[in-house]
Design an enzyme around this catalytic site. Structure first.
Site, PDB file in Angstrom:
ATOM      1  N   ASP A  29      33.903   0.816  57.371  1.00  0.00           N
ATOM      2  CA  ASP A  29      33.939  -0.375  56.515  1.00  0.00           C
ATOM      3  C   ASP A  29      33.154  -1.542  57.121  1.00  0.00           C
ATOM      4  OD1 ASP A  29      34.719  -1.689  54.190  1.00  0.00           O
ATOM      5  OD2 ASP A  29      36.523  -2.509  55.107  1.00  0.00           O
ATOM      6  N   ASN A  77      35.495   3.621  44.743  1.00  0.00           N
ATOM      7  CA  ASN A  77      34.194   2.963  44.961  1.00  0.00           C
ATOM      8  C   ASN A  77      33.241   3.080  43.765  1.00  0.00           C
ATOM      9  OD1 ASN A  77      34.194   3.699  48.531  1.00  0.00           O
ATOM     10  ND2 ASN A  77      34.687   1.767  47.515  1.00  0.00           N
TER      11      ASN A  77
END
Ligand code: IPE
Ligand code: IPE
Ligand code: MG
Length: 250
Positions: A29, A77
């Site tokens: 991330d 996502n």
């Protein structure tokens, strides 16, 4: 920065390479923030993030970690703009083509975990090729989680189990935790010992919900594109200083 995190960053000592986690999982991330800090498009962060994955996978193999499982694209996502999704899929294709040429030589297994029916037929075909090559490789395996969601994985496992019961291959009475694990994408792999989240967030974001029951969680503020071998060492060192009790007493 919280007190315990600060404390871990100052943990003295060296990594004990004879006592490594067998399986490390990473939530890759911070690519977007990394790019934003530099006034670059988010795609630039994903490109450098892909390089970081190469570096860290090589390092894991070198030091003797057996499994590295990374979160590359979640079932959530898809909410992102199409051009960002396309960038990520293009980077994955590039990585797959490269892996097909080099994985046997380098003895690096590569598998993709997730609901792969949603990716393009071209990517599915390349993934099938890496899967075939991986069967001949032992010692190190990288798993890339693609269109992966922990809840989705558990529901898929439940469906597959129910189907096996309907086909007379098993019974509800015979199901235990070990048998249910075999229906997960991770199959017979050992559970992750250590789960690392660069980028500072303190959440799992639907990653390996079943497998991380007793994984040690480690977060650091370093954004994924900046994550280096020394950051992995820090995470492993913190892990080696934890007291894993698995519910017992020591
Ligand atoms: C992780 O980085 C990559 C994916 C989720 C695909 P992000 O793109 O989430 O980066 P941040 O969190 O916005 O900085
Ligand atoms: C988790 O990161 C997914 C990946 C790293 C692939 P996200 O950036 O999508 O997670 P949230 O939105 O911060 O929970
Ligand atoms: Mg993010």
């Amino acid at each position: 920065m919280s007190f315990w995190r600060k404390k871990e960053h100052h943990t003295a000592g060296q990594v004990d390479f004879d006592r490594l986690p067998r399986h490390i999982a990473i939530i890759m991330d911070g690519n977007g923030r990394w790019a934003k800090q530099r006034g670059l498009p988010r795609s630039a962060g994903h490109k450098v993030g892909a390089e970081t994955f190469r570096t860290i996978a090589n390092y894991c193999k070198k030091i003797g970690v057996e499994y590295l499982t990374v979160y590359a694209f979640s079932t959530e996502n898809w909410k992102r703009p199409a051009d960002e999704v396309n960038t990520i899929m293009t980077l994955l294709k590039k990585y797959l083509l490269e892996a097909i040429d080099t994985m046997e030589r380098d003895q690096k297994g590569l598998e993709f975990l997730g609901d792969l029916s949603a990716v393009t037929p071209e990517l599915q075909e390349l993934i099938a090729q890496t899967h075939e090559i991986s069967k001949r490789i032992h010692g190190f395996q990288a798993n890339i989680c693609l269109n992966y969601g922990g809840r989705n994985e558990i529901v898929s496992a439940a469906k597959a189990f129910a189907q096996d019961c309907r086909d007379g291959k098993c019974t509800p009475e015979a199901l235990d935790e070990k048998a249910f694990s075999s229906y997960m994408y991770t199959g017979e792999m050992p559970d992750p010992d250590l789960i690392i989240r660069p980028g500072g967030e303190m959440r799992l974001s639907n990653f390996l919900l079943w497998q991380c029951a007793y994984a040690e969680f480690y977060s650091c503020d370093t954004l994924w594109p900046d994550f280096k071998e020394k950051d992995l060492d820090q995470a492993i060192l913190a892990y080696q200083n934890r007291d894993r009790r698995f519910g017992g007493i020591k």
